[in-house]
Design an enzyme around this catalytic site. Structure first.
Site, PDB file in Angstrom:
ATOM      1  N   GLU A 151       0.967   0.334   3.172  1.00  0.00           N
ATOM      2  CA  GLU A 151      -0.384   0.641   2.718  1.00  0.00           C
ATOM      3  C   GLU A 151      -1.188   1.070   3.939  1.00  0.00           C
ATOM      4  OE1 GLU A 151       1.355  -2.257  -0.065  1.00  0.00           O
ATOM      5  OE2 GLU A 151       0.882  -2.528   2.056  1.00  0.00           O
ATOM      6  N   TYR A 153       2.101   9.298   9.095  1.00  0.00           N
ATOM      7  CA  TYR A 153       3.102   8.895   8.107  1.00  0.00           C
ATOM      8  C   TYR A 153       3.656  10.098   7.354  1.00  0.00           C
ATOM      9  CZ  TYR A 153       1.337   4.191   9.058  1.00  0.00           C
ATOM     10  OH  TYR A 153       0.962   3.027   9.674  1.00  0.00           O
TER      11      TYR A 153
END
Length: 153
Positions: free
Chosen positions: A110, A122
């Protein structure tokens, strides 16, 4: 700022002795940092916890919780003076490798919706958005959503 030479970066498992240094770094990079107790609990739980060092100085750390064939990245942090030098990417690659060695099929994490630099990192490493966790993170004025991201290993 250019990236540091790769040979200067070393990794080793996190120990309880590292927690004092980590607890000094954590509040300098997060508005709602993990507590010493959070790190202690993660070590006690046996999570895969690693530190990144340059010339013996702790400059980053990460923790992954392994559940069956899934790796959940709980924390990935680089000390503020060392940010912007590619070390987050290096640390993330290490945690992907660790997760693969634990035979994880997928990695999840998260990230705050406002943390666009982390989201870009990411995504550049192959993570895809899987959904949104509403009101996941505390803020000074309320709550913030988290982007749930995943990577097939």
């Amino acid at each position: 700022m250019s990236a540091l030479p790769q040979h200067q970066v070393t990794f080793r498992p996190m120990t309880y002795d590292d927690l004092a240094a980590i607890s000094r770094i954590e509040p300098t990079i997060y508005s709602h940092p993990w507590t010493l107790g959070n790190f202690n609990d993660s070590l006690n739980a046996g999570h895969s916890a690693w530190v990144m060092e340059i010339a013996g100085e702790l400059v980053g750390y990460a923790l992954v919780m392994m559940v069956l064939d899934e790796a959940h990245l709980l924390n990935l942090s680089v000390a503020k003076p060392f940010q912007g030098q590619g070390l987050g990417r290096t640390l993330l690659a290490q945690m992907v490798d660790v997760s693969q060695r634990h035979q994880a099929a997928n990695m999840f994490l998260e990230v705050r919706v406002s943390n666009t630099k982390a989201i870009a990192l990411y995504e550049s490493m192959g993570f895809c958005e899987m959904g949104v966790r509403r009101n996941y993170y505390p803020t000074k004025t309320g709550r913030e959503d988290a982007v749930l991201m995943g990577l097939a290993l």
